[in-house]
Write a protein that holds these residues in place. Structure first.
Motif, PDB file in Angstrom:
ATOM      1  N   GLU A   1       7.943 -28.449  16.790  1.00 56.50           N
ATOM      2  CA  GLU A   1       7.096 -29.296  16.092  1.00 56.50           C
ATOM      3  C   GLU A   1       6.670 -28.984  14.669  1.00 56.50           C
ATOM      4  O   GLU A   1       6.143 -29.713  13.916  1.00 56.50           O
ATOM      5  CB  GLU A   1       5.750 -29.520  16.759  1.00 56.50           C
TER       6      GLU A   1
ATOM      7  N   HIS B   1      12.839 -34.948  19.059  1.00 53.57           N
ATOM      8  CA  HIS B   1      11.635 -34.708  19.796  1.00 53.57           C
ATOM      9  C   HIS B   1      10.440 -35.940  18.780  1.00 53.57           C
ATOM     10  O   HIS B   1       9.979 -35.515  17.962  1.00 53.57           O
ATOM     11  CB  HIS B   1      11.042 -33.375  19.648  1.00 53.57           C
TER      12      HIS B   1
ATOM     13  N   HIS C   1       7.464 -37.745  17.922  1.00 54.34           N
ATOM     14  CA  HIS C   1       5.672 -37.739  17.746  1.00 54.34           C
ATOM     15  C   HIS C   1       5.301 -39.145  17.296  1.00 54.34           C
ATOM     16  O   HIS C   1       5.655 -39.464  16.097  1.00 54.34           O
ATOM     17  CB  HIS C   1       5.110 -36.781  16.928  1.00 54.34           C
TER      18      HIS C   1
ATOM     19  N   ALA D   1       1.101 -36.774  19.762  1.00 51.87           N
ATOM     20  CA  ALA D   1       2.547 -37.090  20.058  1.00 51.87           C
ATOM     21  C   ALA D   1       2.605 -38.606  20.663  1.00 51.87           C
ATOM     22  O   ALA D   1       3.471 -39.203  20.344  1.00 51.87           O
ATOM     23  CB  ALA D   1       2.999 -36.110  21.260  1.00 51.87           C
TER      24      ALA D   1
ATOM     25  N   GLY E   1       7.486 -37.222  22.612  1.00 50.43           N
ATOM     26  CA  GLY E   1       6.489 -36.634  22.644  1.00 50.43           C
ATOM     27  C   GLY E   1       5.188 -36.637  23.710  1.00 50.43           C
ATOM     28  O   GLY E   1       5.154 -38.014  23.841  1.00 50.43           O
TER      29      GLY E   1
ATOM     30  N   HIS F   1       7.124 -24.702  23.779  1.00 47.81           N
ATOM     31  CA  HIS F   1       7.047 -25.270  22.417  1.00 47.81           C
ATOM     32  C   HIS F   1       7.056 -24.189  21.343  1.00 47.81           C
ATOM     33  O   HIS F   1       6.769 -22.973  21.610  1.00 47.81           O
ATOM     34  CB  HIS F   1       5.546 -25.842  22.252  1.00 47.81           C
TER      35      HIS F   1
HETATM   36 ZN   LIG Z   1       5.544 -32.673  20.780  1.00 44.75          ZN
END
Ligand SMILES: [Zn+2]
Length: 205
Positions: free
Chosen positions: A11, A64, A66, A73, A104, A171
């Motif tokens: 992220e 990924h 968001h 997210a 997300g 993460h």
């Molecule tokens: Zn995320």
């Protein structure tokens, strides 16, 4: 088939601290894991340094999304599936070849799953355990086009027994915490002793 794999929800590509730790971890292939990077595209953030960093990764790549913001997210409106299509197109338009998708906040819906499948991506948006925050999609195990996560870092460190299929997720922000970062390496080491380790790209094939 007994197998173990690992993936990271990435992220903070542009955060030097998180990126430095992540890029070193991935390049080092801890305990033989070629960890997949599931990246959140820039959202009002500069694109060039983002692209340069992501292009430098030599690991399986995924999207990924968001939906609401870098720090929020899950979607709060709009058309979630359209955003996924837009982000896949953006990645491909910049020469990147994502093979995976994870929503997300573990968000998914039928339209999102159609876009993901239509784009030829393997969906990772499911877990084999109920999430503490709830709201995710819980499945018994892998299925065609779906490779769910089976363990958080904490679950993996505590696991006395492992299922045949093990998919650890974490993460990039976990790496900013020295204890979590150390726990991740312990978890990968312990899993690597007990299961053959393969990258997600090999499982998807
Ligand atoms: Zn995320």
């Amino acid at each position: 088939m007994k197998v173990a794999t690992a993936s990271c929800h990435v992220e903070r590509i542009l955060d030097d601290g998180a990126w430095g730790r992540l890029s070193r971890l991935l390049a080092g292939r801890p305990s033989g894991f070629r960890i997949a990077a599931l990246v959140r595209p820039p959202d009002g953030e500069p694109e060039e340094p983002w692209l340069e960093r992501v292009r430098s990764l030599d690991v399986p790549l995924g999207l990924h999304t968001h939906w609401t913001s870098p720090t929020h997210a899950r979607p709060t409106g709009g058309d979630p599936a359209a955003r996924v299509r837009r982000e896949v197109d953006w990645l491909r338009g910049h020469g990147l070849a994502p093979r995976f998708f994870v929503g997300g906040g573990w968000y998914t819906d039928e339209a999102v799953r159609e876009v993901v499948a239509g784009a030829g991506l393997v969906d990772l948006t499911a877990t084999t355990f109920p999430l503490p925050a709830g709201g995710g999609r819980v499945v018994p195990g892998p299925a065609p086009g779906l490779l769910p996560a089976t363990h958080t870092i904490g679950m993996a460190v505590r696991a006395l027994r492992l299922p045949d299929y093990v998919h650890l997720y974490f993460h990039d922000t976990d790496l900013l915490d020295a204890r979590r970062s150390a726990a991740l390496r312990v978890a990968l080491f312990q899993i690597g002793l007990r299961r053959p380790v393969l990258p997600l790209s090999a499982l998807a094939a």
